[in-house]
Write a protein that holds these residues in place. Structure first.
Motif, PDB file in Angstrom:
ATOM      1  N   UNK A   1       0.838  -1.196   0.000  1.00 20.32           N
ATOM      2  CA  UNK A   1       0.000   0.000   0.000  1.00 20.32           C
ATOM      3  C   UNK A   1       0.871   1.243   0.000  1.00 20.32           C
ATOM      4  N   UNK A   2       0.281   2.336  -0.431  1.00 16.37           N
ATOM      5  CA  UNK A   2       0.863   3.656  -0.215  1.00 16.37           C
ATOM      6  C   UNK A   2      -0.122   4.406   0.659  1.00 16.37           C
ATOM      7  N   UNK A   3       0.238   4.553   1.937  1.00 11.56           N
ATOM      8  CA  UNK A   3      -0.741   5.048   2.896  1.00 11.56           C
ATOM      9  C   UNK A   3      -1.824   3.997   3.064  1.00 11.56           C
ATOM     10  N   UNK A   4      -3.064   4.382   2.800  1.00 14.48           N
ATOM     11  CA  UNK A   4      -4.176   3.441   2.891  1.00 14.48           C
ATOM     12  C   UNK A   4      -4.576   2.871   1.539  1.00 14.48           C
ATOM     13  N   UNK A   5      -3.927   3.339   0.463  1.00 14.71           N
ATOM     14  CA  UNK A   5      -4.318   2.905  -0.882  1.00 14.71           C
ATOM     15  C   UNK A   5      -3.453   1.745  -1.356  1.00 14.71           C
ATOM     16  N   UNK A   6      -4.032   0.584  -1.623  1.00 14.37           N
ATOM     17  CA  UNK A   6      -3.242  -0.517  -2.172  1.00 14.37           C
ATOM     18  C   UNK A   6      -2.716  -0.159  -3.563  1.00 14.37           C
ATOM     19  N   UNK A   7      -1.491  -0.560  -3.843  1.00 13.42           N
ATOM     20  CA  UNK A   7      -0.914  -0.323  -5.167  1.00 13.42           C
ATOM     21  C   UNK A   7      -0.754  -1.615  -5.962  1.00 13.42           C
TER      22      UNK A   7
END
Length: 266
Positions: free
Chosen positions: A145-151
């Motif tokens: 993830x980047x922060x709370x966003x999965x990449x």
């Protein structure tokens, strides 16, 4: 005359694209009820506007997280430079952290989680390792993830004799110790020498849409990576699934001249 939901979607899109701090990446849009109470339209109007923003890749929407503004600057995924031995053998910069550094973005340990299991591997993995179908391999499944966003997700398959007793079968969050997995293989006597990467785009499965929080219509880029030692031993086969809009792919390399050096390209 544009419908009301379109007018609302356009106004919100302008605020997102203009850098309005109330609509910065990671910020949650007001709940539909709040927008209705603010006079922005009916429940169906606001819902349609949010769905339009999601289809345009400006926000993501998921149960429990609401509607959140997406990161608009994709991560730069380096080519050969991300595997520079000086990064992981002599330092502590594993491949995906090298991508973050090149993009001017930070990484926190909890942004990579994983599970490790020993079991029957998929046909692509056993074929890459030169093993019979149905052979057992360790599968190290990571969600990044980047922060709370999965990449993206990345699943690496290893032969038991290469990794048993090492940190590669430890499910603790984050890379497998200083230098990550390639450093672990190096210390176990399996120094990586060359790789093969294959890329293709496809539509995501429903499970991938949920896991990566993908908007409707966004494809994924699937990566197959085969990692070899100098003598041709396969020490890792990995399958990555990347949200297409969250990455740019950069490759820098010397242009080969097999007629000059007498070597066929690998």
């Amino acid at each position: 005359m544009a419908p009301k939901w379109r007018e609302l979607a356009d106004r919100l899109a302008d605020r997102i694209k203009s850098g309005d701090p109330e609509y910065a990446p990671g910020q949650q849009l007001p709940h539909i009820r709040e927008m209705v109470e603010a006079g922005e339209g009916s429940k169906s109007t606001v819902h349609a506007a949010y769905k339009a923003l999601e289809a345009e890749g400006l926000v993501t929407s998921s149960r429990g997280h609401g509607t959140v503004v997406r990161q608009q600057t994709p991560l730069k995924r380096l080519g050969t430079g991300r595997y520079d031995k000086a990064k992981w053998r002599d330092g502590d910069e594993v491949a995906f952290i090298a991508d973050r550094a090149s993009s001017g973005r930070k990484y926190r340990r909890g942004e990579q989680t994983q599970t490790v299991t020993l079991g029957e591997a998929p046909p692509e993995a056993t074929a890459a390792h030169g093993l019979p179908a149905g052979s057992e391999l360790y599968a190290r499944v990571r969600l990044v993830k980047e922060g709370e966003q999965p990449t993206h997700t990345l699943t690496s398959y290893y032969r038991p004799e290469h990794v048993e007793g090492t940190r590669l079968i430890d499910p603790a969050p984050g890379p497998a110790g200083r230098g990550g997995g390639f450093r672990v293989l190096h210390d176990a006597g399996y120094e990586i020498d060359h790789m093969k990467e294959e890329l293709f785009a496809r539509t995501p499965t429903p499970e991938e849409m949920k896991l990566l929080r993908l908007p409707i219509g966004e494809p994924v880029v699937e990566l197959h990576r085969t990692t070899y030692t100098a003598d041709g031993t396969v020490v890792e086969f990995a399958i990555g699934v990347h949200a297409a809009s969250r990455f740019t792919w950069e490759y820098r390399f010397e242009v080969p001249d097999s007629a000059k050096d007498g070597k066929a390209p690998r």
